[in-house]
Write a protein that holds these residues in place. Structure first.
Motif, short mmCIF file in Angstrom:
data_model
loop_
_atom_site.label_atom_id
_atom_site.label_comp_id
_atom_site.label_asym_id
_atom_site.label_seq_id
_atom_site.Cartn_x
_atom_site.Cartn_y
_atom_site.Cartn_z
N GLN A 233 0.86 -1.32 -0.03
CA GLN A 233 -0.03 -0.13 0.03
C GLN A 233 0.84 1.26 0.21
O GLN A 233 0.17 2.35 0.23
CB GLN A 233 -0.92 0.04 1.14
CG GLN A 233 -1.92 -1.16 1.22
CD GLN A 233 -2.83 -1.02 0.19
OE1 GLN A 233 -3.61 0.09 -0.11
NE2 GLN A 233 -3.56 -2.20 -0.14
N GLY B 136 -7.72 9.53 12.91
CA GLY B 136 -8.48 8.29 12.53
C GLY B 136 -8.87 7.57 13.76
O GLY B 136 -7.95 6.98 14.54
N GLU C 228 -12.61 3.28 12.19
CA GLU C 228 -12.26 3.64 11.11
C GLU C 228 -11.16 2.82 10.36
O GLU C 228 -10.90 2.82 8.97
CB GLU C 228 -12.03 5.26 10.76
CG GLU C 228 -13.19 6.09 10.92
CD GLU C 228 -12.70 7.53 10.97
OE1 GLU C 228 -11.48 7.80 11.54
OE2 GLU C 228 -13.46 8.29 10.66
N THR C 229 -10.22 2.29 11.32
CA THR C 229 -9.07 1.88 10.71
C THR C 229 -8.84 0.25 11.21
O THR C 229 -7.84 -0.09 11.00
CB THR C 229 -7.82 2.68 11.29
OG1 THR C 229 -7.82 2.69 12.76
CG2 THR C 229 -7.69 4.00 10.71
N ALA D 44 -7.96 -2.21 8.48
CA ALA D 44 -6.52 -2.17 8.01
C ALA D 44 -5.68 -2.52 8.89
O ALA D 44 -4.48 -3.00 8.72
CB ALA D 44 -6.37 -0.82 7.57
N SER D 45 -5.79 -2.13 10.33
CA SER D 45 -4.71 -2.13 11.24
C SER D 45 -4.63 -3.64 11.60
O SER D 45 -3.65 -4.14 12.05
CB SER D 45 -5.39 -1.26 12.68
OG SER D 45 -5.29 -0.11 12.25
N SER E 263 -4.74 5.39 13.62
CA SER E 263 -4.15 5.22 12.53
C SER E 263 -2.87 6.20 12.23
O SER E 263 -2.10 6.32 11.39
CB SER E 263 -5.01 5.57 11.20
OG SER E 263 -5.41 6.86 11.36
N ILE F 50 -7.77 -5.16 1.24
CA ILE F 50 -7.69 -3.87 1.27
C ILE F 50 -8.55 -2.99 0.33
O ILE F 50 -9.39 -2.07 0.50
CB ILE F 50 -6.46 -3.28 1.55
CG1 ILE F 50 -5.73 -3.57 2.75
CG2 ILE F 50 -6.41 -1.73 1.88
CD1 ILE F 50 -6.39 -3.47 4.08
N ARG G 51 -11.74 -1.74 1.74
CA ARG G 51 -11.33 -0.30 2.36
C ARG G 51 -10.83 0.47 1.21
O ARG G 51 -9.66 0.93 1.24
CB ARG G 51 -10.15 -0.36 3.59
CG ARG G 51 -10.76 -0.56 4.88
CD ARG G 51 -11.82 0.31 5.38
NE ARG G 51 -11.44 1.74 5.15
CZ ARG G 51 -10.38 2.29 6.18
NH1 ARG G 51 -10.26 1.68 7.15
NH2 ARG G 51 -10.19 3.60 5.97
N TRP H 138 -9.35 4.14 1.70
CA TRP H 138 -8.31 4.34 2.71
C TRP H 138 -7.41 5.37 2.45
O TRP H 138 -7.23 6.26 3.22
CB TRP H 138 -7.65 2.96 2.77
CG TRP H 138 -6.58 2.87 4.06
CD1 TRP H 138 -6.49 3.70 5.19
CD2 TRP H 138 -5.58 1.89 4.46
NE1 TRP H 138 -5.60 3.61 6.07
CE2 TRP H 138 -4.93 2.23 5.74
CE3 TRP H 138 -5.33 0.76 3.81
CZ2 TRP H 138 -4.02 1.36 6.12
CZ3 TRP H 138 -4.08 -0.08 4.37
CH2 TRP H 138 -3.62 0.09 5.55
#
Length: 359
Positions: A131, A231, A235-236, A239-240, A291, A338, A342, A345
């Motif tokens: 990413q 963030g 919201e994350t 991804a996290s 984030s 992702i 997302r 993102w």
């Protein structure tokens, strides 16, 4: 997302044709074409691609006629504002800013991979799959900062501390988060990397996750609290969690290939590459809360693209090819998850470009 998948396929086809990782192969040509395509796509994207792109285009417009101490410009780091002012002297077209930022970050990455990587194909694919590519089409200030950090790392590797610190301070003039890289200083004298090192980092990551409320309170008193609140967890979360799982795996690989059977990693270049990259793990643990720490990870995770190939040199060619294939497949799955769940993102999916007739 189709554009990125096509780019990945093109890179793989180029690898088969040019054989950049073989003696006498077209390594320079491979790097030039692969990263050249990244620069071109990033430079020619629509202004809607990238969550932060439009605010930087507004900054670029304002920099053409406002003074440096105006409110609209003083909100940003002085180095980036000065860059916008200088580029305005050449052209008022904000696409020039996109082109310069893209060339700086992806050009410096390409040069670093060319000079340092034992497997240019994996390292190049890694930039997209982890990413970094979509990130730097949005985080343009950090993109320029990271290009300078790559220069700083080369000074760090040669133990030129003054030049290292000066380069980091310069990078911070484009994005203040670059000052985080100064945490590398205590690592300067470490002569090896072993499985015990990896275990210590795992312990630090666990401790960071457990003690994160206290750490946040302390750090929040030192820096502006708005950065820590960048963030929310909701919201994350996806991804996290996925990012943490990925770095747990990579740190495990580092520990395995530096155990008593293989012996510790030695040599300044190899050791530092492992140490810098594995710092991504405790940062990923902290990123479960906000984030803000995901942004810091992008100063360290790039080095995994070079660190892993160095470790895989310890096994036979046949075993190495199998491991690269499996690991690349896993990264592709990460990228797709992702991208599907997302896409907002970094705001780089879907990719559109009126100039190229895409989207």
């Amino acid at each position: 997302m189709m554009v990125y998948l096509i780019l990945l396929v093109v890179i793989i086809i180029l690898s088969f044709i040019l054989r950049p990782d073989e003696d006498g192969g077209g390594k320079a040509t491979f790097i030039l074409i692969s990263f050249g395509l990244m620069v071109a796509l990033s430079s020619l994207r629509d202004f809607s691609v990238g969550n932060d792109t439009k605010q930087y285009l507004l900054l670029y417009h304002n920099a053409g006629y406002l003074s440096l101490n105006s409110y609209e410009l003083s909100r940003y780091e002085p180095g980036f504002v000065l860059l916008c002012k200088i580029l305005n002297l050449i052209s008022h077209d904000p696409r020039l800013l996109l082109a310069v930022c893209s060339a700086a970050v992806f050009g410096s990455m390409g040069l670093f991979v060319y000079r340092k990587s034992a497997n240019c194909t994996f390292s190049t694919l890694f930039v997209i799959l982890i990413q970094l590519y979509p990130l730097y089409m949005s985080a343009m200030r950090q993109a320029v900062a990271f290009s300078i950090i790559l220069v700083a790392y080369c000074f760090f590797e040669k133990r030129k501390i003054v030049l290292f610190v000066a380069s980091v301070v310069l990078a911070a003039q484009f994005h203040v988060s670059a000052l985080f890289v100064l945490v590398l200083l205590p690592l300067i004298k470490m002569g090896s990397f072993s499985s015990k090192t990896a275990l210590w980092v795992f312990a630090i990551a666990v401790g960071a996750a457990v003690l994160s409320p206290i750490l946040f309170d302390i750090v929040g008193r030192v820096i502006n609290e708005k950065y820590l609140l960048y963030g929310s967890v909701s919201e994350t979360n996806l991804a996290s969690v996925l990012t943490l799982a990925l770095f747990v795996l990579l740190a495990t690989i580092q520990g395995f290939f530096s155990n008593s059977s293989y012996g510790p990693v030695k040599g300044r270049q190899d050791t530092l590459m492992q140490l810098v990259s594995i710092l991504s793990l405790p940062l990923a643990a902290l990123a479960l809360r906000t984030s803000f720490f995901l942004r810091l990870i992008y100063y360290t995770c790039f080095f995994y693209g070079v660190a892993i190939p160095l470790l895989f040199k310890r096994v036979s060619s046949a075993e190495r090819n199998i491991m690269f294939t499996l690991l690349t497949g896993l990264f592709v799955a990460y990228f797709l998850v992702i991208g599907v769940f997302r896409p907002d993102w970094f705001g780089a999916i879907p990719y559109t470009s009126a100039i190229l007739g895409i989207g």
